[in-house]
Design an enzyme around this catalytic site. Structure first.
Site, PDB file in Angstrom:
ATOM      1  N   GLY A 210      53.580  47.831  90.703  1.00  0.00           N
ATOM      2  CA  GLY A 210      52.652  48.896  90.338  1.00  0.00           C
ATOM      3  C   GLY A 210      53.292  50.003  89.517  1.00  0.00           C
TER       4      GLY A 210
ATOM      5  N   GLY B  14      53.478  40.763  87.211  1.00  0.00           N
ATOM      6  CA  GLY B  14      54.267  39.684  87.802  1.00  0.00           C
ATOM      7  C   GLY B  14      53.787  38.321  87.348  1.00  0.00           C
TER       8      GLY B  14
ATOM      9  N   LYS C 236      51.607  40.111  75.322  1.00  0.00           N
ATOM     10  CA  LYS C 236      50.650  39.105  74.815  1.00  0.00           C
ATOM     11  C   LYS C 236      51.272  38.266  73.709  1.00  0.00           C
ATOM     12  CE  LYS C 236      48.934  40.544  77.732  1.00  0.00           C
ATOM     13  NZ  LYS C 236      49.014  41.670  78.641  1.00  0.00           N
TER      14      LYS C 236
ATOM     15  N   HIS D 266      26.370  26.330  69.971  1.00  0.00           N
ATOM     16  CA  HIS D 266      26.906  25.097  70.541  1.00  0.00           C
ATOM     17  C   HIS D 266      27.790  24.408  69.517  1.00  0.00           C
ATOM     18  CE1 HIS D 266      27.090  21.389  72.823  1.00  0.00           C
ATOM     19  NE2 HIS D 266      26.785  20.721  71.705  1.00  0.00           N
TER      20      HIS D 266
ATOM     21  N   GLY E 212      51.861  54.658  69.937  1.00  0.00           N
ATOM     22  CA  GLY E 212      51.156  53.542  70.587  1.00  0.00           C
ATOM     23  C   GLY E 212      51.370  53.447  72.091  1.00  0.00           C
ATOM     24  N   GLY E 213      52.343  54.198  72.616  1.00  0.00           N
ATOM     25  CA  GLY E 213      52.501  54.266  74.060  1.00  0.00           C
ATOM     26  C   GLY E 213      53.025  52.992  74.694  1.00  0.00           C
TER      27      GLY E 213
HETATM   28  P1  FAD Z   1      50.580  55.267  77.763  1.00  0.00           P
HETATM   29  O1  FAD Z   1      50.255  54.083  76.958  1.00  0.00           O
HETATM   30  O2  FAD Z   1      51.571  55.123  78.850  1.00  0.00           O
HETATM   31  O3  FAD Z   1      51.080  56.380  76.732  1.00  0.00           O
HETATM   32  C1  FAD Z   1      51.582  57.589  77.147  1.00  0.00           C
HETATM   33  C2  FAD Z   1      52.492  58.112  76.045  1.00  0.00           C
HETATM   34  O4  FAD Z   1      52.838  59.444  76.341  1.00  0.00           O
HETATM   35  C3  FAD Z   1      53.807  57.344  75.930  1.00  0.00           C
HETATM   36  O5  FAD Z   1      53.985  56.934  74.606  1.00  0.00           O
HETATM   37  C4  FAD Z   1      54.879  58.357  76.340  1.00  0.00           C
HETATM   38  O6  FAD Z   1      56.088  58.194  75.626  1.00  0.00           O
HETATM   39  C5  FAD Z   1      54.197  59.661  75.989  1.00  0.00           C
HETATM   40  N1  FAD Z   1      54.640  60.806  76.782  1.00  0.00           N
HETATM   41  C6  FAD Z   1      54.709  60.923  78.130  1.00  0.00           C
HETATM   42  N2  FAD Z   1      55.061  62.161  78.479  1.00  0.00           N
HETATM   43  C7  FAD Z   1      55.234  62.856  77.324  1.00  0.00           C
HETATM   44  C8  FAD Z   1      55.586  64.194  77.034  1.00  0.00           C
HETATM   45  N3  FAD Z   1      55.790  65.098  78.012  1.00  0.00           N
HETATM   46  N4  FAD Z   1      55.687  64.561  75.737  1.00  0.00           N
HETATM   47  C9  FAD Z   1      55.445  63.672  74.728  1.00  0.00           C
HETATM   48  N5  FAD Z   1      55.095  62.396  74.954  1.00  0.00           N
HETATM   49  C10 FAD Z   1      54.983  62.006  76.239  1.00  0.00           C
HETATM   50  N6  FAD Z   1      46.569  47.211  79.856  1.00  0.00           N
HETATM   51  C11 FAD Z   1      45.567  46.483  79.332  1.00  0.00           C
HETATM   52  O7  FAD Z   1      44.434  46.971  79.256  1.00  0.00           O
HETATM   53  N7  FAD Z   1      45.779  45.217  78.873  1.00  0.00           N
HETATM   54  C12 FAD Z   1      46.992  44.634  78.937  1.00  0.00           C
HETATM   55  O8  FAD Z   1      47.148  43.491  78.510  1.00  0.00           O
HETATM   56  C13 FAD Z   1      48.058  45.368  79.487  1.00  0.00           C
HETATM   57  N8  FAD Z   1      49.287  44.822  79.563  1.00  0.00           N
HETATM   58  C14 FAD Z   1      50.310  45.564  80.059  1.00  0.00           C
HETATM   59  C15 FAD Z   1      51.566  44.974  80.146  1.00  0.00           C
HETATM   60  C16 FAD Z   1      52.628  45.682  80.656  1.00  0.00           C
HETATM   61  C17 FAD Z   1      53.987  45.035  80.733  1.00  0.00           C
HETATM   62  C18 FAD Z   1      52.442  47.036  81.064  1.00  0.00           C
HETATM   63  C19 FAD Z   1      53.604  47.839  81.582  1.00  0.00           C
HETATM   64  C20 FAD Z   1      51.198  47.627  80.994  1.00  0.00           C
HETATM   65  C21 FAD Z   1      50.121  46.888  80.504  1.00  0.00           C
HETATM   66  N9  FAD Z   1      48.834  47.429  80.435  1.00  0.00           N
HETATM   67  C22 FAD Z   1      47.812  46.684  79.939  1.00  0.00           C
HETATM   68  C23 FAD Z   1      48.543  48.798  80.884  1.00  0.00           C
HETATM   69  C24 FAD Z   1      48.470  49.737  79.657  1.00  0.00           C
HETATM   70  O9  FAD Z   1      49.687  49.674  78.957  1.00  0.00           O
HETATM   71  C25 FAD Z   1      48.175  51.158  80.095  1.00  0.00           C
HETATM   72  O10 FAD Z   1      47.029  51.181  80.913  1.00  0.00           O
HETATM   73  C26 FAD Z   1      47.928  52.041  78.879  1.00  0.00           C
HETATM   74  O11 FAD Z   1      49.042  52.024  78.025  1.00  0.00           O
HETATM   75  C27 FAD Z   1      47.619  53.479  79.307  1.00  0.00           C
HETATM   76  O12 FAD Z   1      47.423  54.256  78.172  1.00  0.00           O
HETATM   77  P2  FAD Z   1      47.732  55.821  78.182  1.00  0.00           P
HETATM   78  O13 FAD Z   1      47.400  56.291  76.808  1.00  0.00           O
HETATM   79  O14 FAD Z   1      47.094  56.461  79.337  1.00  0.00           O
HETATM   80  O15 FAD Z   1      49.302  55.933  78.435  1.00  0.00           O
HETATM   81  P1  NAD Z   2      49.694  45.610  90.368  1.00  0.00           P
HETATM   82  O1  NAD Z   2      49.153  46.739  91.138  1.00  0.00           O
HETATM   83  O2  NAD Z   2      48.798  44.806  89.512  1.00  0.00           O
HETATM   84  O3  NAD Z   2      50.418  44.584  91.358  1.00  0.00           O
HETATM   85  C1  NAD Z   2      51.461  44.957  92.216  1.00  0.00           C
HETATM   86  C2  NAD Z   2      51.541  43.965  93.353  1.00  0.00           C
HETATM   87  O4  NAD Z   2      52.750  44.202  94.087  1.00  0.00           O
HETATM   88  C3  NAD Z   2      50.392  44.087  94.340  1.00  0.00           C
HETATM   89  O5  NAD Z   2      49.765  42.830  94.477  1.00  0.00           O
HETATM   90  C4  NAD Z   2      51.065  44.573  95.616  1.00  0.00           C
HETATM   91  O6  NAD Z   2      50.447  44.086  96.791  1.00  0.00           O
HETATM   92  C5  NAD Z   2      52.475  44.018  95.459  1.00  0.00           C
HETATM   93  N1  NAD Z   2      53.498  44.707  96.273  1.00  0.00           N
HETATM   94  C6  NAD Z   2      53.575  46.042  96.530  1.00  0.00           C
HETATM   95  N2  NAD Z   2      54.657  46.302  97.322  1.00  0.00           N
HETATM   96  C7  NAD Z   2      55.266  45.112  97.558  1.00  0.00           C
HETATM   97  C8  NAD Z   2      56.421  44.717  98.299  1.00  0.00           C
HETATM   98  N3  NAD Z   2      57.194  45.598  98.955  1.00  0.00           N
HETATM   99  N4  NAD Z   2      56.767  43.406  98.331  1.00  0.00           N
HETATM  100  C9  NAD Z   2      56.018  42.492  97.660  1.00  0.00           C
HETATM  101  N5  NAD Z   2      54.908  42.814  96.949  1.00  0.00           N
HETATM  102  C10 NAD Z   2      54.533  44.096  96.889  1.00  0.00           C
HETATM  103  O7  NAD Z   2      50.888  46.237  89.508  1.00  0.00           O
HETATM  104  P2  NAD Z   2      51.681  45.681  88.254  1.00  0.00           P
HETATM  105  O8  NAD Z   2      51.546  44.217  88.138  1.00  0.00           O
HETATM  106  O9  NAD Z   2      53.030  46.295  88.364  1.00  0.00           O
HETATM  107  O10 NAD Z   2      50.908  46.345  87.054  1.00  0.00           O
HETATM  108  C11 NAD Z   2      50.861  47.783  86.909  1.00  0.00           C
HETATM  109  C12 NAD Z   2      49.635  48.213  86.165  1.00  0.00           C
HETATM  110  O11 NAD Z   2      49.680  47.777  84.828  1.00  0.00           O
HETATM  111  C13 NAD Z   2      48.374  47.663  86.793  1.00  0.00           C
HETATM  112  O12 NAD Z   2      47.619  48.745  87.231  1.00  0.00           O
HETATM  113  C14 NAD Z   2      47.654  46.943  85.701  1.00  0.00           C
HETATM  114  O13 NAD Z   2      46.328  47.358  85.602  1.00  0.00           O
HETATM  115  C15 NAD Z   2      48.413  47.291  84.428  1.00  0.00           C
HETATM  116  N6  NAD Z   2      48.567  46.046  83.668  1.00  0.00           N
HETATM  117  C16 NAD Z   2      47.441  45.461  83.159  1.00  0.00           C
HETATM  118  C17 NAD Z   2      47.551  44.255  82.486  1.00  0.00           C
HETATM  119  C18 NAD Z   2      46.322  43.614  81.958  1.00  0.00           C
HETATM  120  O14 NAD Z   2      45.298  44.280  81.872  1.00  0.00           O
HETATM  121  N7  NAD Z   2      46.356  42.350  81.577  1.00  0.00           N
HETATM  122  C19 NAD Z   2      48.773  43.641  82.330  1.00  0.00           C
HETATM  123  C20 NAD Z   2      49.884  44.259  82.881  1.00  0.00           C
HETATM  124  C21 NAD Z   2      49.766  45.470  83.539  1.00  0.00           C
END
Ligand code: FAD
Ligand code: NAD
Length: 460
Positions: free
Chosen positions: A266, A184, A51, A439, A39-40
């Site tokens: 990020g 954040g 969530k 509605h 599930g990554g």
């Molecule tokens: P990943 O989900 O990162 O999966 C990559 C997988 O590859 C991992 O399981 C890793 O262990 C495996 N892997 C890596 N290298 C290797 C290797 N060499 N060999 C074997 N396995 C390997 N996105 C949303 O759309 N909605 C959200 O609400 C949301 N919330 C988020 C909240 C948080 C706290 C974070 C950190 C991210 C969130 N994201 C959200 C972003 C989302 O998780 C990613 O965009 C998404 O998981 C990317 O999918 P992916 O399949 O590219 O990679």
């Molecule tokens: P982000 O890119 O959303 O936000 C990072 C923020 O940190 C930016 O606003 C940036 O200006 C700020 N920043 C950078 N350097 C800084 C510094 N030195 N001091 C203060 N602020 C600074 O990154 P994130 O929140 O870490 O999320 C990472 C990725 O995960 C995003 O690309 C996002 O798409 C994904 N994600 C998605 C969801 C969702 O879809 N609901 C939820 C969580 C994460």
């Protein structure tokens, strides 16, 4: 040596969807994942656990503040262990669900780290030793990892990442979040609701950079009202643990001291130990793997999708790419409509958008008209006592085609699906306005915003 038609590296939303779809299309597929749970990032430590915490903390806060309609309760008490157990249960249900789907679709799973050793060769290093696989095609779906920030020393306890912030063992009395982006604000909201004093330090002049400006401004106002101490225009220069506390240094002010510090500035593509050098593949200046329109890298038998390539780091974007990439492999045709990929911030209220922002339309010189409608004028939102926010529809000034939809308000993340479909089908504001919406529903806010963009709304 085991042979497969397709070997996927990484079982996140990109990789597991690609593997399942490829199996559905008749390929012999294997998926290598280094973590025991499938599930990554998304299912294990990202979308799903965050969530679970957001949903539950919203209810906990409402109960504690006695904000339940028609119900007065006595002293409500937080049971953090039970909340975390709920989150873990939700994660387990989802990750084991992928295991089930792999079995159902006959996707062969390898546990271990995958390393490319040739255009059609991958080595898996896992608990069962090392084995080499032969693959007609390799699909890289290795996702992303936390981007390091200069001066920030992670000890993964006091100064940590989202991995720690989804599992703090107690509610920190104070939390400094570095970065006013999606992570954040989502995780900052969780801990603020549970009782932490949360300070968010954002480098840019506004939070949620890249979002529609009007929506980002409205969001900042709402979050401040909720008690988040948001400080914009603040560049963090250092953070570290000292004597059991987190210290955060930034330009132009006294350092902040907190019980916990969350680095959320990020994420970057994850190509650690992937062996790209063995096949001459190079990443771009941001560490991403370049691909063509068919998700093919410079080595024709190797493909890449999801967070490891360009584009927004979103689970559903990775899924769409996984699906399209294998369809290209099998049939020569696949498609991702990048303009119709929604993005959602799961705060309260939620923030959701799809298509172009007003700022983008202005900079592209595209003439547009705008229709907005507030949740305060919607019957269902009033019944829910959730009247904060509005929806806004941007349509082409001449053709009326919907170009962008932006919502801040209750269940915006669900409402945006209709807007994404409208954009994907090239609908006009009139199309949306004339479509019957049940509605009383929150979706009527979109219909009214479309009416406002096309002609004029009825209910305001
Ligand atoms: P990943 O989900 O990162 O999966 C990559 C997988 O590859 C991992 O399981 C890793 O262990 C495996 N892997 C890596 N290298 C290797 C290797 N060499 N060999 C074997 N396995 C390997 N996105 C949303 O759309 N909605 C959200 O609400 C949301 N919330 C988020 C909240 C948080 C706290 C974070 C950190 C991210 C969130 N994201 C959200 C972003 C989302 O998780 C990613 O965009 C998404 O998981 C990317 O999918 P992916 O399949 O590219 O990679
Ligand atoms: P982000 O890119 O959303 O936000 C990072 C923020 O940190 C930016 O606003 C940036 O200006 C700020 N920043 C950078 N350097 C800084 C510094 N030195 N001091 C203060 N602020 C600074 O990154 P994130 O929140 O870490 O999320 C990472 C990725 O995960 C995003 O690309 C996002 O798409 C994904 N994600 C998605 C969801 C969702 O879809 N609901 C939820 C969580 C994460």
């Amino acid at each position: 040596m085991n042979k497969h038609q397709l070997v996927v590296i990484g079982a996140g939303p990109g990789g597991y969807v690609a593997a399942i779809r490829a199996a559905q299309l008749g390929l012999d597929v294997a998926c290598i994942e280094k973590e025991p749970a499938l599930g990554g990032t998304c299912l294990r430590v990202g979308c799903i656990p965050s969530k679970a915490l957001l949903e539950a903390s919203e209810k906990i806060q409402a109960a504690r503040a006695n904000h339940l309609i028609g119900l007065k309760i006595g002293q409500a008490e937080l049971d953090l262990a039970a909340l975390m157990a709920h989150k873990d249960k939700v994660v387990k249900a989802n990750t084991s669900g992928i295991e089930f789907l792999f079995k159902k679709n006959k996707v062969k799973r390898y546990l271990g780290h995958g390393r490319i050793v040739g255009p059609t060769r991958v080595v898996v290093e896992g608990p069962e030793g090392t084995q080499e696989l032969e693959a007609e095609r390799i699909l890289i779906a290795t996702g992303s990892k936390v981007a390091p920030l200069k001066g920030v020393v992670l000890d993964y306890e006091i100064v940590g990442t989202s991995d720690q912030a989804i599992a703090y063992p107690k509610v920190p009395e104070s939390l400094v979040v570095i970065g006013g982006g999606v992570i954040g604000l989502e995780l900052g909201s969780v801990w603020s609701r549970l009782g932490s004093k949360v300070t968010v330090l954002e480098y840019l002049p506004t939070i949620l950079g890249g979002m529609d400006g009007e929506i980002a401004k409205a969001a900042e106002k709402v979050f401040r009202k909720q008690g988040l101490d948001i400080r914009t225009g603040v560049r963090v220069t250092a953070a570290y643990a000292k004597e059991g506390r987190g210290i955060v240094e930034y330009e132009g002010g006294e350092p902040l001291v907190a019980e916990r510090v969350l680095l959320a500035t990020g994420r970057v593509p994850n190509t650690d130990g992937l062996g790209l050098e063995n096949v001459g593949l190079q990443t771009d200046e941001r560490g991403r793997i370049p691909v063509n329109a068919h998700y093919q890298t410079a080595v024709p038998s190797i493909y890449a999708i999801g967070d490891v390539i360009a584009g927004p780091m979103l689970a559903h974007k990775a899924e769409e790419e996984g699906y399209a990439a294998v369809e290209y492999m099998v049939s020569g045709y696949g498609h991702v409509d990048y303009n119709a990929i929604p993005s959602v911030v799961y705060t309260h209220p939620e923030i959701a958008s799809v298509g172009k922002t007003e700022e983008e339309l202005k900079s592209l010189g595209i003439p547009y008209k705008k229709g907005s409608f507030p949740f305060s004028a919607n019957g269902r939102a009033r019944a829910m006592n959730e009247t904060e926010g509005f929806a806004k529809i941007l349509a082409h000034a001449e053709t009326d085609r919907i170009l962008g939809v932006h919502i801040i308000g209750p269940r915006a993340g669900d409402l945006i699906a209709e807007a994404a479909v409208a954009i994907a089908f090239h609908a006009s504001a009139e199309d949306l306005a004339r479509a019957s919406h049940a509605h009383p529903t929150l979706a009527e806010v979109l219909k009214e915003a479309a009416l406002a963009a096309w002609d004029r709304p009825i209910h305001i």
